[in-house]
Design an enzyme around this catalytic site. Structure first.
Site, short mmCIF file in Angstrom:
data_model
loop_
_atom_site.label_atom_id
_atom_site.label_comp_id
_atom_site.label_asym_id
_atom_site.label_seq_id
_atom_site.Cartn_x
_atom_site.Cartn_y
_atom_site.Cartn_z
N CYS A 118 -6.77 -6.18 5.55
CA CYS A 118 -5.27 -6.74 5.38
C CYS A 118 -4.32 -5.95 5.63
O CYS A 118 -3.21 -6.10 5.71
CB CYS A 118 -5.11 -7.58 4.31
SG CYS A 118 -5.13 -6.88 2.63
N ASP B 162 -2.64 1.40 1.19
CA ASP B 162 -2.85 2.00 -0.17
C ASP B 162 -3.84 2.85 -0.24
O ASP B 162 -3.83 3.95 -0.59
CB ASP B 162 -2.76 1.17 -1.28
CG ASP B 162 -1.48 0.57 -1.72
OD1 ASP B 162 -0.42 1.46 -1.69
OD2 ASP B 162 -1.24 -0.40 -2.16
N HIS C 127 19.11 -6.80 5.98
CA HIS C 127 19.03 -8.13 6.36
C HIS C 127 19.46 -8.45 7.60
O HIS C 127 18.57 -9.40 8.31
CB HIS C 127 19.87 -8.90 5.31
CG HIS C 127 19.39 -8.73 3.92
ND1 HIS C 127 17.99 -8.81 3.42
CD2 HIS C 127 19.91 -8.68 2.58
CE1 HIS C 127 17.94 -8.97 2.23
NE2 HIS C 127 19.06 -8.80 1.68
N GLU D 295 -8.41 -0.74 -2.40
CA GLU D 295 -7.43 -0.09 -1.87
C GLU D 295 -7.26 1.24 -2.65
O GLU D 295 -6.05 1.89 -2.53
CB GLU D 295 -5.94 -0.90 -1.69
CG GLU D 295 -5.63 -1.62 -3.03
CD GLU D 295 -4.45 -2.48 -2.94
OE1 GLU D 295 -3.68 -2.25 -2.00
OE2 GLU D 295 -4.09 -3.31 -3.75
C1 PEP Z 1 -2.53 -2.47 1.40
O1 PEP Z 1 -2.20 -1.55 0.67
O2 PEP Z 1 -3.11 -1.91 2.36
C2 PEP Z 1 -2.22 -3.73 1.47
C3 PEP Z 1 -2.39 -4.78 2.32
O3 PEP Z 1 -1.35 -4.09 0.53
P1 PEP Z 1 0.24 -3.74 0.51
O4 PEP Z 1 0.79 -3.26 1.65
O5 PEP Z 1 1.19 -5.14 0.03
O6 PEP Z 1 0.36 -2.66 -0.96
MG MG Z 2 -1.68 -2.53 -1.28
#
Ligand code: PEP
Ligand code: MG
Length: 540
Positions: free
Chosen positions: A501, A454, A188, A430
């Site tokens: 993303c 992922d 933190h 993903e």
């Molecule tokens: C990803 O898997 O790229 C993603 C954006 O989701 P997270 O990182 O939350 O698993």
């Molecule tokens: Mg993910």
């Protein structure tokens, strides 16, 4: 000249006097007590005092740190009110006749061990809470209540370790940078240093000695180094590097309000990834075009139990209102593996990344899923909402989701509750399975969002959390890139949009390729928005 190497936490370069403060040894010795009741009373009094201190810390910091950051102190207070922690201490006093300080030290070790054995980064971060709160108790019990004092002049502040409580008190501007012997980049304290933008390096090791107090030093948060007594050449070099860094930051701010357009006129959206309603402020400060991924699971992780429809509704509504009509993509619950909530305890799994997570939980527990969907649909009346579903592997899952959405909408209609009719439904791409059937999936949804974190993990069979495999975790591996390419083609063939993303979206060495592929939006952490805009504007 001494160069100490550690782990970079917050980038930036500071040059100045080193101020070293090591926590005093508290000499916690084991003693046998006669009057166990008096010892339990001493523990209770210290506990009350610590709770009051934590309440004060929360009150004094919430305004400038925001609710999420200041809630650390609430979490620590909850730990002191937790029956398991207090009973453990009292049992040590009652049964073993230990003195209160020794019993607290034992509790600190026991609960830290428990949390760190959970093999889950989020729960491991509770180790810092246990240590912080037990430290506070020990200082009170040992009469060593010297709080860390902020230096009276601008300094690079070095210590064995900082607690979140220490960091929130650094508000005079005298702390140019932070350096620690121990510490973790996900504690933190580190997260707070990032929020406050204080360049930081942790884990410099035992060579960081008190004798360096008062010496000239350079902290390089971009490299993870602390240089003590730099020679003339190094000092000049670091001054230039510091100027360049500051110049870069200034230049990036000039890009606020500018378009994300390549030299050849291609436009691409830049969105921000957030995990709380407070994240919106930062996203707006860096001029993000929208929110491309709101990881809603953080709401669940910060809550002592499943958040109610009303609690979620208020958070989603706040985000949508603050974004004033800009796109907001909220992803439904993606708990599991590295993201756990204390109250969510699935059976132990051999391979949690391949286990009960994300949409699998939502579809197995439709009550919880419907609560979230109701909150989302109700909030949609206040802005421009799209909903995203994680870890999809089949058309059947999408069909089930749509059925549940229909039930939710029917319920809301029956209750005459307003919601937007423009919500787009999207899925995370993903898993290799989703990529391979992306032509089919595209017929059922309005957009794809590629989760490269992922997707890389599952395509390359490389655990994204294993630091030993960091060098193998290559989001530009030809196999991953072909997956992205296939997804984009299938999305556009079906006339739907496709965003990225995952972290790869912020890797500026990929930008040109993503533009060539025709990606519609890149969603990155807020502080990367302007750097990405700059990169896009340089692309042909
Ligand atoms: C990803 O898997 O790229 C993603 C954006 O989701 P997270 O990182 O939350 O698993
Ligand atoms: Mg993910």
């Amino acid at each position: 000249m001494v160069v100490l190497k550690g782990t970079k936490v917050v980038s930036g370069i500071a040059i100045g006097k080193l101020y070293v403060y090591m926590h005093p040894d508290k000499h916690i010795s084991r003693a046998t007590v006669e009057d166990t009741r008096a010892e339990i009373n001493a523990f209770n009094e210290a506990r009350q005092k610590a709770i009051s201190q934590l309440e004060e810390l929360y009150e004094s910091s919430v305004a400038y740190l925001g609710e999420t950051n200041a809630s650390i102190f609430v979490a620590q207070e909850m730990l002191l009110e937790d029956a398991q922690y207090t009973e453990f201490v009292k049992k040590q006093i009652r049964k073993s006749r230990y003195n209160a300080a020794y019993a607290v030290a034992l509790a600190s070790d026991e609960f830290s061990r428990l949390f760190s054995s959970i093999e889950d980064k989020y729960l491991q971060s509770h180790v810092a809470d246990v240590r912080d709160v037990s430290e506070r108790m020990l200082r009170i019990l040992c009469g060593a209540e010297t709080e860390m004092i902020e230096p009276g002049e601008p300094c690079i502040f070095a210590s064995d370790d900082f607690s979140a409580g220490d960091i929130v008190q650094f508000n005079s501007g005298n702390v140019l940078a932070l350096a620690t012997m121990f510490g973790s980049p996900v504690s933190h304290a580190s997260i707070l240093a990032g929020t406050l933008g204080i360049p930081s390096v942790v884990g410099l090791g035992q060579e960081m000695l008190s004798i360096y107090d008062g010496r000239t030093a350079v902290l390089d948060g971009t490299k993870g180094e602390l240089i003590i007594d730099p020679d003339k050449r190094t000092l000049e070099k670091m001054k230039r590097k510091q100027k360049e860094f500051e110049e870069q930051q200034r230049m990036l701010l000039l890009l606020k309000g500018k378009n994300n357009i390549t030299k050849s006129g291609e436009y691409i959206n830049i969105y921000a990834n957030i995990g709380s309603a407070e994240g919106v402020e930062t996203a707006l400060a860096y001029d993000a075009g929208g929110i491309g991924l709101f990881r809603s699971e953080f709401i669940y992780m910060e809550s002592p139990t499943y958040p109610s429809e009303e609690e979620q509704f208020n958070i989603y509504k706040e985000v949508l209102e603050k974004m004033r009509g800009r796109k907001v993509i909220i992803r439904t619950l993606d708990l599991g593996t590295d993201k756990q909530a204390s109250y969510f305890r699935p059976e132990k799994e051999t391979n949690p990344a391949l286990g009960f997570r994300a949409i699998r939980i939502s579809l197995a527990q439709p009550g919880i899923f419907k609560t979230q969907l109701r909150a989302l649909y109700r909030a949609s009346a206040y802005g421009n909402l799209d909903i995203l579903f994680p870890l999809i592997i089949s058309v059947d899952e999408v069909k089930q989701i749509k059925e549940i959405i229909k039930e939710v909408k029917d319920e809301l209609d029956g209750e005459h509750i307003e919601y937007s009719k423009e919500i787009r439904i999207g899925i995370m791409i993903e898993t290799p399975a989703a990529v391979m059937i992306s032509d089919e999936l595209a017929k059922y949804v309005d957009f794809f969002s590629i989760g490269t974190n992922d997707l890389t993990q599952y395509t390359l069979a490389i655990d994204r959390q294993n630091p030993k495999l960091e060098t193998y975790f290559n989001t530009l591996h030809p196999a991953v890139f072909k997956m992205i390419e296939m997804t984009v083609k299938n999305a556009h063939k079906a006339g739907i949009t496709v965003d990225i993303c995952g972290e790869a979206a912020a890797d500026l060495s990929h930008t040109q390729d993503f533009i060539k592929l025709g990606i519609d939006a890149l969603s990155v952490s807020p502080n990367m928005v302007l750097a990405l805009r700059k990169r896009i504007r340089e692309c042909d």
